[in-house]
Motif scaffolding. Structure first.
Motif, short mmCIF file in Angstrom:
data_model
loop_
_atom_site.label_atom_id
_atom_site.label_comp_id
_atom_site.label_asym_id
_atom_site.label_seq_id
_atom_site.Cartn_x
_atom_site.Cartn_y
_atom_site.Cartn_z
N ASN A 148 0.79 -1.24 0.00
CA ASN A 148 0.00 0.00 0.00
C ASN A 148 0.82 1.29 0.00
O ASN A 148 0.23 2.37 0.12
CB ASN A 148 -0.93 0.01 1.22
N PHE A 149 2.12 1.22 -0.12
CA PHE A 149 2.94 2.43 -0.09
C PHE A 149 2.71 3.25 -1.35
O PHE A 149 2.69 2.73 -2.46
CB PHE A 149 4.43 2.05 0.03
N LEU A 150 2.51 4.54 -1.17
CA LEU A 150 2.26 5.45 -2.28
C LEU A 150 3.49 6.36 -2.45
O LEU A 150 3.72 7.26 -1.65
CB LEU A 150 1.01 6.29 -1.99
N ALA A 151 4.29 6.08 -3.48
CA ALA A 151 5.52 6.85 -3.68
C ALA A 151 5.24 8.18 -4.37
O ALA A 151 5.85 9.19 -4.07
CB ALA A 151 6.53 6.04 -4.49
N LYS A 152 4.31 8.18 -5.36
CA LYS A 152 3.99 9.41 -6.10
C LYS A 152 2.48 9.59 -6.12
O LYS A 152 1.72 8.63 -6.12
CB LYS A 152 4.52 9.32 -7.53
N ASN A 153 2.04 10.84 -6.15
CA ASN A 153 0.61 11.09 -6.25
C ASN A 153 0.19 11.12 -7.72
O ASN A 153 1.00 10.87 -8.62
CB ASN A 153 0.22 12.38 -5.52
N GLU A 154 -1.08 11.47 -7.97
CA GLU A 154 -1.60 11.45 -9.35
C GLU A 154 -0.94 12.48 -10.25
O GLU A 154 -0.97 12.36 -11.47
CB GLU A 154 -3.13 11.61 -9.36
N LYS A 155 -0.31 13.49 -9.68
CA LYS A 155 0.39 14.50 -10.47
C LYS A 155 1.86 14.13 -10.71
O LYS A 155 2.59 14.87 -11.35
CB LYS A 155 0.34 15.86 -9.76
#
Length: 199
Positions: A148-155
């Motif tokens: 579940n790690f989020l390295a980058k957002n949608e931008k």
């Protein structure tokens, strides 16, 4: 015989009587002096003194634990007495009602002394070792973070967030420990971080 006492003489005589009675009540009579010759040892004289922090709330009051044996070594020391630490800057020897009842907390038959685990589908908790518990916690954290790690957002910006796990820290710690705990949580990406002081 007729005594002729002025008001001033009466007050002096009464004051002297009160002083003499008070001295006797404070232990300056012959009977008290004879008893002092045979002094009982202080009941905490043979105990080990350990300074600690009260575990109840976020105030972090200082306490002194008196025990037969050393509680720091974990050698089944028997706690004899717990009191506030007069040298501690937070509470200066005072304790709230919960802190004053710490001896009952320590000696409670329902006090949890080791890690317990309830397996999926089970209706009871089972004892496990500290090594097993810490290994299990580390494995579950690693698996969840990998998934579940989020390295980058949608931008496409670097955010390094781990939003599926939160951390609740204890507040009865030193500033240095609190700083290290916060740095650890943020370094692995935990966003949901709170402290027991707010609970």
């Amino acid at each position: 015989m007729n005594m002729d006492l002025s008001r001033r003489s009466f007050l002096k005589l009464t004051g002297a009587g009160v002083a003499a009675t008070s001295m006797g009540a404070l232990g300056f009579s012959e009977a008290e002096a004879a008893e002092i010759a045979h002094v009982r040892p202080f009941k905490l004289a043979t105990t080990t003194e350990t300074r600690q922090t009260c575990p109840y709330c976020s105030v972090a009051c200082g306490i002194i634990i008196y025990s037969k044996g050393d509680v720091r070594k974990g050698d089944n020391a028997e706690v004899m007495h717990i009191e506030g630490d007069v040298d501690h800057p937070t509470n200066r020897g005072t304790l709230c009602p919960k802190g004053a009842a710490l001896k009952d907390f320590v000696k409670s038959p329902t006090r949890l002394l080791y890690p317990m685990h309830r397996k999926p589908g089970s209706d009871k908790f089972e004892r496990m070792s500290w090594d097993e518990a810490l290994d299990r916690i580390a494995r579950l954290m690693k698996d969840d973070r990998d998934a579940n790690f989020l390295a980058k957002n949608e931008k496409g910006l670097d955010v390094n967030r781990w939003t599926t796990t939160g951390m609740l820290a204890a507040s009865a710690t030193s500033n240095e420990t609190a700083w290290a705990t916060f740095k650890f949580a943020k370094s692995i990406g935990i966003v949901g971080f709170d402290n027991q002081a707010r609970v």
